[in-house]
Structure formats: structure tokens, C-alpha cells
Design a protein around this motif. Structure first.
Motif, short mmCIF file in Angstrom:
data_model
loop_
_atom_site.label_atom_id
_atom_site.label_comp_id
_atom_site.label_asym_id
_atom_site.label_seq_id
_atom_site.Cartn_x
_atom_site.Cartn_y
_atom_site.Cartn_z
N TYR A 135 -35.51 -30.61 34.40
CA TYR A 135 -36.28 -30.68 35.66
C TYR A 135 -37.15 -29.44 35.84
O TYR A 135 -38.25 -29.52 36.40
CB TYR A 135 -35.32 -30.86 36.83
N LEU A 136 -36.66 -28.31 35.37
CA LEU A 136 -37.44 -27.07 35.51
C LEU A 136 -38.74 -27.15 34.72
O LEU A 136 -39.83 -26.90 35.26
CB LEU A 136 -36.60 -25.87 35.05
N VAL A 137 -38.65 -27.54 33.45
CA VAL A 137 -39.85 -27.59 32.62
C VAL A 137 -40.82 -28.65 33.14
O VAL A 137 -42.02 -28.42 33.23
CB VAL A 137 -39.51 -27.85 31.13
N ALA A 138 -40.28 -29.82 33.53
CA ALA A 138 -41.14 -30.88 34.06
C ALA A 138 -41.89 -30.36 35.30
O ALA A 138 -43.10 -30.59 35.45
CB ALA A 138 -40.31 -32.11 34.40
N GLY A 185 -34.45 -29.29 44.94
CA GLY A 185 -35.85 -29.13 45.36
C GLY A 185 -36.81 -29.51 44.24
O GLY A 185 -37.85 -30.13 44.49
N LEU A 186 -36.46 -29.14 43.01
CA LEU A 186 -37.32 -29.49 41.87
C LEU A 186 -37.44 -31.00 41.73
O LEU A 186 -38.53 -31.54 41.51
CB LEU A 186 -36.74 -28.92 40.57
N ILE A 187 -36.29 -31.68 41.88
CA ILE A 187 -36.28 -33.14 41.72
C ILE A 187 -37.14 -33.79 42.82
O ILE A 187 -37.95 -34.68 42.56
CB ILE A 187 -34.83 -33.67 41.73
N ARG A 188 -36.97 -33.27 44.06
CA ARG A 188 -37.80 -33.79 45.17
C ARG A 188 -39.27 -33.59 44.88
O ARG A 188 -40.09 -34.47 45.10
CB ARG A 188 -37.42 -33.07 46.47
#
Lengths: 122, 464
Positions: free
Chosen positions: B164-167, B208-211
């Protein structure tokens, strides 16, 4: 979708760096100072080398010097790991071996055999 | 000064920098060996000279930590024997063997601090040998260190926080992300949640990243089983196909970033004959260390992701703690008191990180069961294009239930990456094919050199 000849990587920023000239398979190409060789080549082409095990082209995998997928050949027949080598002015790299090493090997073994037949071997 | 202990630090990432700092504070001048062109390691990798992006753009929420680590190492530079572009390729009793720009050197040491970091952990997917497939780490390096995306339309596949971080970093930098495909179950278990609550702020940041990705219109799927990566041998990848409860889906792309957490770079520990233990949470073999980073071999200390995957914050604490332990063990003046004063807080930090790690490993598990389901024609070893079928044949036909035996017969793990990218999956395939518990399959023994070397370097090696 993507044309087969389009570059693989996409520059998102930092494009105002000075240009660096190099050659890829003998053709002139341009990179930007600070590019790794891998990034320089993948802005010209879709791959770095042909797999020697016959499954097609390769374009690197880990980008951190661990997988050894991105070795390319130089004009002199040496090999360089493209992800950890900065591109430099005048660099000449190849996606396939510039010399036919297997041909040389066959020649070498024929020579050895000839020597053996001449009575060199007991 | 001549009787000062000789200390070598391997790695200039978060663990190596903090270890070096503690050694310099004690009045020593350690040798710091690092493969990178610049310090920072992978996570806080520094962009080359001539790039102009600021810290906030490069490191996001970790800006302050990255800045502090770089600044602190810059300040240490005059007080350490820093050797960048240097590979530590072998470890014999009390001597580290290195090579820098084609020049070999042997470094005898009284204490060795190995802070060798980690690489991505990979599960093969049919077609992952096509051009355009990269590790998640690679996708992040392309962006951070070179300001480019691995493709014009990228699919991210795997599991774990880096997915999720890289995306998210790709979306923020203006790259096109076609989908984020996670093999983890839809909802984490209670045990996983309680682990994640060890670091609530970090867990919230992950949500938060996923949102953010959802808001950016990126297709997000969980509980997927990767089916194949489509494409051609010449042009490379053109789609990723996955299966989930919703059926089979195909995501067109020209690049794939894939990975399932990380695996420790533990080769030097292995060559140094340190004991290893099987870690059931992550299903991988890790070098055995005590709370402070002492290995089973006196004089060898292990810190950071190369010993335990605790992330960058954990690596900073572990690096300092291991250096303090080494100094105390060497009976360096004042070191015992220093260690006694600082160790309790550092150990507490590491215990918190370890709980979080266990939570992550449960919430985003290594999909070991996929290995059993890989079709026989799937390439397992990318280096030499050896398939799951060939490996299974060695298990069933040649009784190769142990990974080194299977390696000898199949060559899986013998290629240029030396099993870094196939080893864990190969062990799972062997376990499943032979109905053997994974820990009984064992781990691939390390052979020097730990990375390819020119033959003439070995010829020119000085006497130890």
C-alpha cells in the motif's frame, strides 16, 4: 496498449538534468546524468538483455543489486550490473553478448582435441 | 590508539548508521562497509547528486527520520573509515573479506556488526519471469532514487505494508496505478489486530493509505489468488489475472510490482557459522540473537532487518543496542555503564516493534498455501528458468525432502541470486510436494561469494 518499441520506464520528474550520450547495441542513445544504466536503457527500450535460458527478454527485477537479473554486456565483452552502475558519457552496452563465447568455446575444445590426436595426451 | 578494538560495521542503513554513531561516541573509529553509492540503506536511500526533490517529497511521513539519519551520518563521516560501493563477500573466523571497485581487502575484527538489511520476499506467479515484473522494493527505488515509474500502467500485487505504501507513493508522484491486489484475507484476525495495536499511530497511517488509494480511484482487491501474469517473451507483461470470491479478474498493465514483506539478508551470519532458528510467524529461518543482538558466535552482532524484520525504527534501536552490547563485551572503558543505562529502553522499543511485526505477519500473511497450487509449468527460479514441476520431480523421484538436496538435483537456489528470490517459495513447494513440515525442509546453505565477483578479484586477494 503500449507499443512494443516504447520505453519501459516513465520519468515523473527531475528531467532538467544534463544529457549523457551512450550507445545501446551500437545505436546512439541519450540518458540524464544521475541515471543508473538500467534506468538509462529502459528509457530507450523495453528490456536489458535476452535470457540465456530461452524464456524471452529480461528488464531487471530488484533494482538493489540482489537478484543479478540486470547484467548487460559492454563493447569489451565485460559484464556490468545495470541497476548499480551509473550511466557515463560514451558508455557502450549490449543486450546480447557482443562476442560469440560458445563459438570460442567450441573452437577451444576442437583445438584441445586436435592436440590430443597429435599424441600430446598419453 | 593501537590497542583500540577493531570494529567493522556492515551496512549504512538505519541500523548501521546508529551502530556506527554509538561506536564513535565511545571514541572508536569503526570501518563502515556499504554496497550503496551513498548511505541511507534502501528505506532512506539518498537520490544521486543533481536531483532536486526535497525531503518531504521523498520520504513523506518519515521525512524527519530520514533527514536525521542522513545528517547524523554526514557528521560521522570524518570519524569513521567509510567504504561505499563495497561488497562484504565472505566471512571467515575473525576476518571479513571485502571488495571495493575491484580491489580486495581482508579486514580482521574484534567485533563485527552485521546490519545487512533485507530484500523483498517473493512468491512465484506464472509469468513472473516476464520483462516488466519487479519487486515492490524495486518499484520504490525507481521512484525514490531515479524519479521514474516502472511502467505507464502499474499493478501492485502481494501483501504487507509496502504494497500500500508503494502504491500510494506512485499515485502521489503522478504515476498511473491500475490496481492493488492483496492476497491477505478480507479482515484481519483478532490476534493480528492486537499485534497491530502495539503501534496504533502506524496502523492508522496504513488505513489512511488504503483510504487514499480508494479515493484516487485505484481498484483495490483483497483475498486474491494470483492466477498468472500475461504477456509475451519479447514485449513483457501486459496483464495480471487474479481469482477471488468475485471470480476471475484481469487487470491490463505494462508493469507489475510484487512482493510479500521482506526476507533477511542473513548470508554473512550463515558464513560466520551463527546458529539459526525457525520463526513460525513469518515461516522463515532467522539467525538466533539475544535481546541485544548477540549472535551465537562471540564477536558477531546482528541488527536491523538482516536479523529481524522490524522496520526502520526498530533497526535504528537495534543498531545502537548491538553496538553498546559489543562495546560492553569488549570491556571498553565506560561501556558497561552506558549499556546498562540505555539497554532497558532500547529493548522495550524492540519488544513493541516485535509485537507489531507479529500482528503484520498475521494480518498480511505469507501465502504459503499458494506454493502447493502453483501449476507445474510455473517458473520458480528466475535465474535459470527452472519450474515448479522440475522441483516437485526431484522431491518425488529423488527423495529430495531437504532444500539443499533439492537444490543439488534441480539447481533451484543455485543461480546468480543464490536463492534470494526463489528460496522461500522453493521450500514451501518441497514441503507441500513431500508432505514435510516446512521447518524440516530446512534452509539453503550460504556459499561465498554472497554475490557474483570477477574471478581476478579472488586471485588478487591479499593474505589474511
Amino acid at each position: 496498449m503500449t507499443a512494443p518499441s516504447a520505453p519501459r520506464f516513465v520519468r515523473l520528474s527531475e528531467t532538467d538534468r544534463p544529457a549523457v550520450a551512450f550507445t545501446l547495441d551500437g545505436r546512439p542513445a541519450t540518458a540524464l546524468r544521475g541515471d543508473t544504466l538500467l534506468v538509462a536503457v529502459l528509457h530507450q527500450a523495453r528490456s536489458l538483455r535476452a535470457s540465456e535460458f530461452g524464456d524471452g527478454m529480461r528488464a531487471g527485477f530488484c533494482l538493489m543489486g540482489a537478484c543479478q537479473d540486470c547484467w548487460m554486456w559492454t563493447d569489451a565483452g565485460d559484464r556490468v550490473r545495470a541497476c548499480s552502475t551509473p550511466v557515463a558519457e560514451g558508455m557502450a552496452v549490449h543486450t546480447r553478448p557482443p562476442r560469440d563465447d560458445w563459438g570460442r568455446m567450441a573452437q577451444f575444445s576442437a583445438q584441445l582435441q586436435a592436440q590430443g590426436e597429435e599424441g600430446g595426451a598419453p | 590508539m593501537s590497542d583500540a578494538p577493531r570494529i567493522v560495521v556492515v551496512g549504512a542503513g538505519p541500523a548501521g548508521v546508529r551502530a556506527s554513531q554509538a561506536l564513535v561516541e565511545a571514541g572508536l573509529r569503526p570501518i563502515v562497509i556499504d554496497e550503496g553509492l551513498r548511505d541511507g540503506g534502501q528505506i532512506y536511500r539518498r537520490q544521486p547528486d543533481g536531483f532536486g526533490r526535497g525531503y518531504a517529497k521523498l520520504y513523506g511521513s518519515e521525512t524527519a527520520k530520514a533527514e536525521a539519519l542522513h545528517r547524523d551520518f554526514d557528521a560521522l563521516r570524518a570519524q569513521v573509515d567509510y567504504r561505499p560501493r563495497t561488497l562484504a563477500w565472505n566471512l571467515s573466523a575473525g576476518v571479513l573479506h571485502v571488495v571495493q571497485d575491484g580491489q580486495a581487502a581482508n579486514l580482521p575484527f574484534d567485533a563485527l556488526l552485521v546490519c545487512s538489511g533485507a530484500t523483498d520476499r517473493l512468491m512465484p506467479v506464472p509469468g513472473w519471469n516476464r520483462a516488466g515484473c519487479y519487486s515492490l522494493g524495486a518499484a520504490q527505488i525507481a521512484l525514490k532514487s531515479q524519479a521514474c515509474a516502472i511502467g505507464a500502467q502499474v499493478v501492485f500485487l502481494g501483501s504487507g505494508p509496502l504494497l500500500y505504501l508503494v502504491a500510494s507513493q506512485y499515485v502521489a508522484a503522478g504515476a498511473k496505478v491500475a490496481a492493488v491486489l492483496d492476497t491477505a484475507p478480507e479482515r484481519p484476525s483478532l490476534a493480528a489486530l492486537s499485534g497491530l495495536l502495539a503501534r496504533p499511530r502506524l496502523a492508522l497511517r496504513g488505513l489512511g493509505l488504503i483510504r487514499g488509494l480508494r479515493k484516487a480511484g485505484v481498484a483495490l482487491r483483497k483475498a486474491v489468488v494470483p492466477v498468472r501474469i500475461d504477456g509475451t517473451p519479447e514485449a513483457g507483461v501486459d496483464a495480471v489475472v487474479v481469482r477471488s470470491a468475485a471470480g476471475e479478474e484481469r487487470f491490463a498493465c505494462d508493469a507489475v510490482g510484487m512482493g510479500w514483506h521482506l526476507r533477511s539478508e542473513a548470508q554473512l551470519a550463515d558464513l560466520g557459522r551463527c546458529d539459526f532458528a525457525f520463526d513460525a510467524f513469518s515461516r522463515q529461518w532467522l539467525p538466533a540473537i539475544d535481546e541485544d543482538g548477540r549472535s551465537s558466535v562471540p564477536g558477531i552482532y546482528l541488527a536491523g532487518d538482516g536479523a529481524r524484520i522490524l522496520g526502520a525504527d526498530g533497526a535504528e534501536a537495534a543498531g545502537r543496542l548491538a553496538a553498546l552490547a559489543a562495546l560492553a563485551d569488549l570491556e571498553h572503558p565506560g561501556a558497561r555503564a552506558r549499556h546498562a543505562a540505555e539497554a532497558p529502553a532500547l529493548r522495550r522499543t524492540l519488544r513493541t516493534m516485535a509485537r507489531f511485526r507479529e500482528g503484520l505477519a498475521q494480518a498480511f500473511p505469507w501465502p504459503h498455501a499458494h506454493a502447493a497450487g502453483l501449476p507445474d509449468e510455473t517458473v520458480v527460479c528466475r535465474c535459470e528458468v527452472i519450474t515448479a514441476g522440475e522441483l516437485r520431480e526431484c522431491v518425488r523421484g529423488k527423495d529430495a525432502h531437504e532444500v539443499n538436496r533439492a537444490k543439488a538435483f534441480s539447481r533451484v537456489g543455485m543461480g546468480r541470486c543464490q536463492g534470494r528470490y526463489c528460496g522461500h517459495a522453493a521450500a514451501e513447494i518441497i514441503a507441500a510436494a513431500g508432505d514435510t513440515p516446512i521447518e524440516a525442509v530446512g534452509r539453503i546453505r550460504t556459499q561465498a561469494p554472497v554475490k557474483p565477483l570477477q574471478m581476478d578479484v579472488l586471485q588478487a586477494e591479499p593474505d589474511a
